[in-house]
Design a protein around this motif. Sequence first.
Motif, PDB file in Angstrom:
ATOM      1  N   ILE A   1      -1.586   9.339  13.244  1.00 42.30           N
ATOM      2  CA  ILE A   1      -3.036   9.531  13.260  1.00 42.30           C
ATOM      3  C   ILE A   1      -3.513   9.509  11.814  1.00 42.30           C
ATOM      4  O   ILE A   1      -3.020  10.263  10.970  1.00 42.30           O
ATOM      5  CB  ILE A   1      -3.430  10.868  13.908  1.00 42.30           C
ATOM      6  CG1 ILE A   1      -3.005  10.903  15.370  1.00 42.30           C
ATOM      7  CG2 ILE A   1      -4.932  11.096  13.787  1.00 42.30           C
ATOM      8  CD1 ILE A   1      -3.781   9.965  16.261  1.00 42.30           C
ATOM      9  N   ILE A   2      -4.476   8.634  11.515  1.00 44.68           N
ATOM     10  CA  ILE A   2      -4.945   8.444  10.152  1.00 44.68           C
ATOM     11  C   ILE A   2      -6.437   8.758  10.079  1.00 44.68           C
ATOM     12  O   ILE A   2      -7.225   8.234  10.870  1.00 44.68           O
ATOM     13  CB  ILE A   2      -4.698   7.001   9.686  1.00 44.68           C
ATOM     14  CG1 ILE A   2      -3.194   6.685   9.752  1.00 44.68           C
ATOM     15  CG2 ILE A   2      -5.212   6.773   8.270  1.00 44.68           C
ATOM     16  CD1 ILE A   2      -2.875   5.232   9.555  1.00 44.68           C
ATOM     17  N   THR A   3      -6.820   9.621   9.155  1.00 45.69           N
ATOM     18  CA  THR A   3      -8.224   9.940   8.920  1.00 45.69           C
ATOM     19  C   THR A   3      -8.671   9.289   7.619  1.00 45.69           C
ATOM     20  O   THR A   3      -8.051   9.480   6.578  1.00 45.69           O
ATOM     21  CB  THR A   3      -8.438  11.457   8.829  1.00 45.69           C
ATOM     22  OG1 THR A   3      -7.970  12.077  10.028  1.00 45.69           O
ATOM     23  CG2 THR A   3      -9.920  11.786   8.660  1.00 45.69           C
ATOM     24  N   VAL A   4      -9.745   8.494   7.709  1.00 47.24           N
ATOM     25  CA  VAL A   4     -10.284   7.773   6.551  1.00 47.24           C
ATOM     26  C   VAL A   4     -11.702   8.273   6.293  1.00 47.24           C
ATOM     27  O   VAL A   4     -12.481   8.480   7.234  1.00 47.24           O
ATOM     28  CB  VAL A   4     -10.310   6.248   6.812  1.00 47.24           C
ATOM     29  CG1 VAL A   4     -10.851   5.500   5.597  1.00 47.24           C
ATOM     30  CG2 VAL A   4      -8.922   5.749   7.180  1.00 47.24           C
ATOM     31  N   LYS A   5     -12.040   8.466   5.029  1.00 51.93           N
ATOM     32  CA  LYS A   5     -13.362   8.958   4.664  1.00 51.93           C
ATOM     33  C   LYS A   5     -14.011   8.014   3.665  1.00 51.93           C
ATOM     34  O   LYS A   5     -13.375   7.594   2.686  1.00 51.93           O
ATOM     35  CB  LYS A   5     -13.269  10.361   4.062  1.00 51.93           C
ATOM     36  CG  LYS A   5     -14.609  11.026   3.778  1.00 51.93           C
ATOM     37  CD  LYS A   5     -14.416  12.464   3.344  1.00 51.93           C
ATOM     38  CE  LYS A   5     -15.727  13.165   3.095  1.00 51.93           C
ATOM     39  NZ  LYS A   5     -15.550  14.569   2.675  1.00 51.93           N
ATOM     40  N   GLU A   6     -15.273   7.654   3.905  1.00 49.49           N
ATOM     41  CA  GLU A   6     -16.053   6.851   2.987  1.00 49.49           C
ATOM     42  C   GLU A   6     -17.424   7.491   2.839  1.00 49.49           C
ATOM     43  O   GLU A   6     -18.225   7.485   3.777  1.00 49.49           O
ATOM     44  CB  GLU A   6     -16.200   5.413   3.491  1.00 49.49           C
ATOM     45  CG  GLU A   6     -16.959   4.514   2.512  1.00 49.49           C
ATOM     46  CD  GLU A   6     -17.157   3.108   3.052  1.00 49.49           C
ATOM     47  OE1 GLU A   6     -16.875   2.149   2.316  1.00 49.49           O
ATOM     48  OE2 GLU A   6     -17.602   2.976   4.214  1.00 49.49           O
ATOM     49  N   ASN A   7     -17.693   8.070   1.670  1.00 45.33           N
ATOM     50  CA  ASN A   7     -18.927   8.823   1.444  1.00 45.33           C
ATOM     51  C   ASN A   7     -19.043   9.923   2.491  1.00 45.33           C
ATOM     52  O   ASN A   7     -18.187  10.775   2.585  1.00 45.33           O
ATOM     53  CB  ASN A   7     -20.130   7.891   1.433  1.00 45.33           C
ATOM     54  CG  ASN A   7     -20.047   6.866   0.312  1.00 45.33           C
ATOM     55  OD1 ASN A   7     -19.580   7.185  -0.778  1.00 45.33           O
ATOM     56  ND2 ASN A   7     -20.462   5.645   0.573  1.00 45.33           N
ATOM     57  N   ASN A   8     -20.087   9.898   3.345  1.00 48.77           N
ATOM     58  CA  ASN A   8     -20.244  10.945   4.359  1.00 48.77           C
ATOM     59  C   ASN A   8     -19.818  10.477   5.749  1.00 48.77           C
ATOM     60  O   ASN A   8     -20.172  11.087   6.748  1.00 48.77           O
ATOM     61  CB  ASN A   8     -21.694  11.426   4.409  1.00 48.77           C
ATOM     62  CG  ASN A   8     -22.651  10.340   4.844  1.00 48.77           C
ATOM     63  OD1 ASN A   8     -22.303   9.162   4.834  1.00 48.77           O
ATOM     64  ND2 ASN A   8     -23.862  10.723   5.221  1.00 48.77           N
ATOM     65  N   LYS A   9     -19.035   9.398   5.812  1.00 42.21           N
ATOM     66  CA  LYS A   9     -18.573   8.881   7.095  1.00 42.21           C
ATOM     67  C   LYS A   9     -17.077   9.083   7.233  1.00 42.21           C
ATOM     68  O   LYS A   9     -16.334   9.008   6.254  1.00 42.21           O
ATOM     69  CB  LYS A   9     -18.918   7.399   7.232  1.00 42.21           C
ATOM     70  CG  LYS A   9     -20.416   7.105   7.250  1.00 42.21           C
ATOM     71  CD  LYS A   9     -20.680   5.616   7.397  1.00 42.21           C
ATOM     72  CE  LYS A   9     -22.178   5.337   7.445  1.00 42.21           C
ATOM     73  NZ  LYS A   9     -22.458   3.881   7.582  1.00 42.21           N
ATOM     74  N   VAL A  10     -16.646   9.337   8.486  1.00 39.88           N
ATOM     75  CA  VAL A  10     -15.235   9.582   8.762  1.00 39.88           C
ATOM     76  C   VAL A  10     -14.789   8.693   9.910  1.00 39.88           C
ATOM     77  O   VAL A  10     -15.507   8.537  10.901  1.00 39.88           O
ATOM     78  CB  VAL A  10     -14.986  11.056   9.135  1.00 39.88           C
ATOM     79  CG1 VAL A  10     -13.542  11.274   9.562  1.00 39.88           C
ATOM     80  CG2 VAL A  10     -15.325  11.962   7.963  1.00 39.88           C
ATOM     81  N   ALA A  11     -13.622   8.115   9.773  1.00 39.83           N
ATOM     82  CA  ALA A  11     -13.013   7.348  10.861  1.00 39.83           C
ATOM     83  C   ALA A  11     -11.633   7.917  11.146  1.00 39.83           C
ATOM     84  O   ALA A  11     -10.905   8.282  10.221  1.00 39.83           O
ATOM     85  CB  ALA A  11     -12.912   5.872  10.498  1.00 39.83           C
TER      86      ALA A  11
END
Length: 235
Positions: free
Chosen positions: A218-228
């Motif tokens: 399970i991988i959590t990616v963050k870009e600015n205020n967004k999360v995937a």
Amino acid sequence: MIAFLVSGLTFAQEVLLNGGFENWDDANSPTNFTKKENIEKESTEVHSGAFAAKHTGGTKDLGQTVAVTAGNSYTISLWYKTGTTAEGDTTNSRIWAYWKNDDGTIDDNGEELRGPSNSYFTDNTSTWTQYTTTLTAPETATNFYFEVRTYKNAVTYWDDFSVIDNGPSLSIKTNVIPGLTVTANNGTVNTNKGSIVAIYNIVGVQVANQNLAKGVYIITVKENNKVAVKKVLIQ
């Protein structure tokens, strides 16, 4: 090769330290707690183990900050027992906890737990009672501040605090970064956008992004205020 999966995984990792109050720096300071006002080491009124925390009121706090991962689900729980009427007002204690980011309290989630139901714990002088709830860390959260308060002349006994990381909450935080792709090369996971903030293996243990063996992650990616949150299979 990397393939995306849709089946569920179970995670369970305690992130709060010394929630059972078994360790003390001194008679008034439970180890790992940063806010500890009017606290006494208690060995008679305990829910489990050898010790609990006796908390005398006057709007006094007991708290600890724990690191969290945005988009993950967390189960927060505690056990409490209010004091007898001889020890003071028995209906004036509550949980007072909230999400935080690196700059402080998150405005939209600053009053996440003012309860239960924005009220006080009930008078339960005869038995220990559990309070529990499950929440999802907001997109900008980096910490959760777990605090309880006792007011006026009340006395509350606290024990078995817990913040369980259940892993990514896929139902509400899946691929919200447009155009995101995830690839694997030589045992390392890479993304074309944002940064990887957490990787969990199949048994729910957070692992480093290096020399990853074949399996589900399970991988959590963050870009600015967004999360995937991506569930992947490395083959």
